[in-house]
Design a protein around this motif. Sequence first.
Motif, short mmCIF file in Angstrom:
data_model
loop_
_atom_site.label_atom_id
_atom_site.label_comp_id
_atom_site.label_asym_id
_atom_site.label_seq_id
_atom_site.Cartn_x
_atom_site.Cartn_y
_atom_site.Cartn_z
N THR A 65 12.95 13.18 -40.98
CA THR A 65 13.80 14.78 -40.60
C THR A 65 14.35 14.57 -39.23
O THR A 65 13.67 14.03 -38.12
CB THR A 65 13.42 16.08 -40.45
N VAL A 66 15.54 14.46 -39.02
CA VAL A 66 16.73 13.80 -37.65
C VAL A 66 17.75 15.32 -37.16
O VAL A 66 17.58 16.79 -38.33
CB VAL A 66 17.86 13.03 -38.00
N ARG A 67 17.60 15.52 -35.36
CA ARG A 67 18.62 16.00 -34.90
C ARG A 67 19.66 15.29 -34.89
O ARG A 67 19.35 14.26 -33.83
CB ARG A 67 17.65 17.38 -33.90
N VAL A 68 20.95 15.78 -35.12
CA VAL A 68 21.93 14.51 -34.38
C VAL A 68 22.80 15.50 -33.67
O VAL A 68 23.30 16.61 -34.07
CB VAL A 68 22.82 13.75 -35.57
N GLU A 69 23.37 14.77 -33.08
CA GLU A 69 25.63 15.09 -32.48
C GLU A 69 25.79 14.64 -32.98
O GLU A 69 26.20 13.32 -32.55
CB GLU A 69 24.34 15.49 -30.61
N LEU A 70 26.79 15.03 -32.92
CA LEU A 70 27.84 14.47 -33.57
C LEU A 70 29.64 15.15 -32.94
O LEU A 70 30.70 15.79 -33.40
CB LEU A 70 28.44 14.88 -34.97
N PRO A 71 29.74 13.92 -32.12
CA PRO A 71 31.41 14.44 -32.23
C PRO A 71 32.70 13.73 -32.70
O PRO A 71 32.16 14.03 -34.00
CB PRO A 71 31.91 13.29 -30.58
N SER A 72 33.91 13.85 -32.39
CA SER A 72 34.38 13.40 -34.16
C SER A 72 34.46 12.45 -34.61
O SER A 72 33.26 11.12 -34.37
CB SER A 72 36.25 12.88 -33.01
N VAL A 73 34.93 12.04 -35.90
CA VAL A 73 34.31 11.25 -36.89
C VAL A 73 34.44 9.28 -36.37
O VAL A 73 33.72 8.37 -36.56
CB VAL A 73 35.45 11.34 -37.49
N ARG A 74 35.51 9.38 -35.18
CA ARG A 74 35.52 8.32 -34.52
C ARG A 74 34.40 7.57 -34.14
O ARG A 74 34.55 6.25 -33.84
CB ARG A 74 37.09 7.38 -33.64
N GLU A 75 33.81 8.55 -33.41
CA GLU A 75 32.45 8.37 -32.10
C GLU A 75 31.50 8.02 -32.91
O GLU A 75 31.23 9.01 -33.48
CB GLU A 75 32.61 9.63 -31.18
N LEU A 76 30.62 7.59 -32.42
CA LEU A 76 29.60 7.07 -33.02
C LEU A 76 28.71 8.59 -31.56
O LEU A 76 29.00 9.03 -30.99
CB LEU A 76 28.57 6.29 -31.91
N GLY A 77 27.74 8.91 -33.15
CA GLY A 77 26.79 10.37 -32.50
C GLY A 77 25.66 10.08 -31.57
O GLY A 77 25.86 8.51 -31.53
N ASN A 78 24.84 10.56 -31.56
CA ASN A 78 23.55 10.86 -30.59
C ASN A 78 22.22 11.07 -31.92
O ASN A 78 22.42 11.94 -32.24
CB ASN A 78 23.92 11.45 -29.52
N LEU A 79 21.18 10.38 -31.52
CA LEU A 79 20.17 10.86 -32.16
C LEU A 79 19.19 11.38 -31.51
O LEU A 79 18.62 10.51 -30.12
CB LEU A 79 19.38 9.53 -33.16
N VAL A 80 18.99 12.50 -31.87
CA VAL A 80 18.45 13.14 -30.24
C VAL A 80 16.30 13.03 -30.86
O VAL A 80 16.19 13.37 -29.93
CB VAL A 80 18.82 14.51 -30.27
N GLU A 81 16.04 13.43 -31.77
CA GLU A 81 15.18 13.80 -33.10
C GLU A 81 15.24 12.68 -33.81
O GLU A 81 16.05 13.16 -34.43
CB GLU A 81 14.35 15.06 -32.74
N ALA A 82 13.35 12.55 -34.37
CA ALA A 82 13.57 11.85 -35.37
C ALA A 82 11.69 11.38 -35.90
O ALA A 82 11.25 11.45 -35.05
CB ALA A 82 14.01 9.86 -35.94
N SER A 83 12.00 12.18 -37.11
CA SER A 83 10.36 12.21 -37.12
C SER A 83 10.31 11.98 -38.96
O SER A 83 11.31 11.99 -39.44
CB SER A 83 9.75 13.31 -37.06
N VAL A 84 9.28 11.48 -39.52
CA VAL A 84 8.94 11.46 -41.44
C VAL A 84 8.85 12.39 -41.77
O VAL A 84 8.17 13.04 -41.26
CB VAL A 84 7.95 10.64 -41.05
N ASP A 85 9.62 12.39 -42.28
CA ASP A 85 9.45 14.24 -43.54
C ASP A 85 8.41 13.69 -44.92
O ASP A 85 7.68 14.78 -45.02
CB ASP A 85 10.82 14.57 -44.02
N ARG A 86 9.31 12.53 -45.08
CA ARG A 86 8.43 12.46 -46.83
C ARG A 86 7.74 11.00 -46.56
O ARG A 86 9.35 10.00 -46.20
CB ARG A 86 9.07 12.57 -47.78
N PRO A 87 6.98 10.07 -46.08
CA PRO A 87 6.52 8.60 -46.19
C PRO A 87 6.71 8.07 -47.80
O PRO A 87 5.97 8.77 -48.63
CB PRO A 87 5.07 8.50 -45.42
N ARG A 88 7.19 6.74 -47.78
CA ARG A 88 6.83 6.19 -49.09
C ARG A 88 6.05 4.73 -48.40
O ARG A 88 7.08 3.36 -48.92
CB ARG A 88 8.72 5.81 -48.95
N LEU A 89 5.09 4.57 -48.32
CA LEU A 89 4.63 3.28 -48.01
C LEU A 89 4.41 2.60 -49.08
O LEU A 89 3.72 1.45 -49.34
CB LEU A 89 3.69 3.89 -47.39
#
Length: 259
Positions: A65-89
């Motif tokens: 599960t992530v929260r991202v901030e996305l500027p225009s398509v040509r620019e890199l976005g920013n990863l704000v948060e990330a956590s495991v939603d469904r692990p697949r060990l």
Amino acid sequence: MARGARLAVQRLDTRALVCGRHPLGEADLIVRLFTEEGGMVSVVARGARRASRRFASLEPMHSLTVRVELPSVRELGNLVEASVDRPRLGIMASLATLDAAGHALRWVRDAAAPRAREPMMWRELNELLDALDGIPAVLERGVGGATSLLVAFGMRLLVLGGWALELDRCVRCGKPCPTDARVVVHIAAGGVVCRACDGSAATSGASPQRHVVLRGEERRWLVACACGEEFPTAGPRAFDVGLALIDEALRLHSRGDAT
Ligand SMILES: [Zn+2]
């Protein structure tokens, strides 16, 4: 980034899969994420290469599960948060499932257009990863094993990407393939080219290394896979030719030189 462009930044909360990671500077990572709500996005995970609890979960295979901030398509976005939603060990438990999952994620990275939502691709990729997660080790090589599931997914991916190979009839003259005969697939031409039409293909400059020979049962299995149907009688060679076919078709399309 220009000041005015800040207004256009879109914030997205979504499930996501990691399809690629590259170092950026001393401490950061560029992460390719295939997201449920926003399709393929490239974001910077700041400080992710330092010990960082915030991004401890940036592994492929697991659904995040992530929260991202996305500027225009040509620019890199920013990863704000990330956590495991469904692990697949379970995928990590064997080299075959790990390889198959990595292969599928690379295919999707090449096949998915940036910032375009792909709900079917998302669903089928997650179904594949769930199946690989639960696979008994004894099934690695057979039908229902890691490679056969991977090839079945790859044939679906070609359909979903709009690059389905015609394996039922000749792409040049339309003649149906005889049920059990060997056929030659010209990948750049988009499917089977019959023997009668093959001479004209040679003069049009098709390169021979982009051809794959399929036996009758292999062709029928791959057709069933593309339709999402069960067809359990293909042998191990079908997995190898299927992989070669899909790898080459996606390589051509990501370079944009196939028809
Ligand atoms: Zn023909």
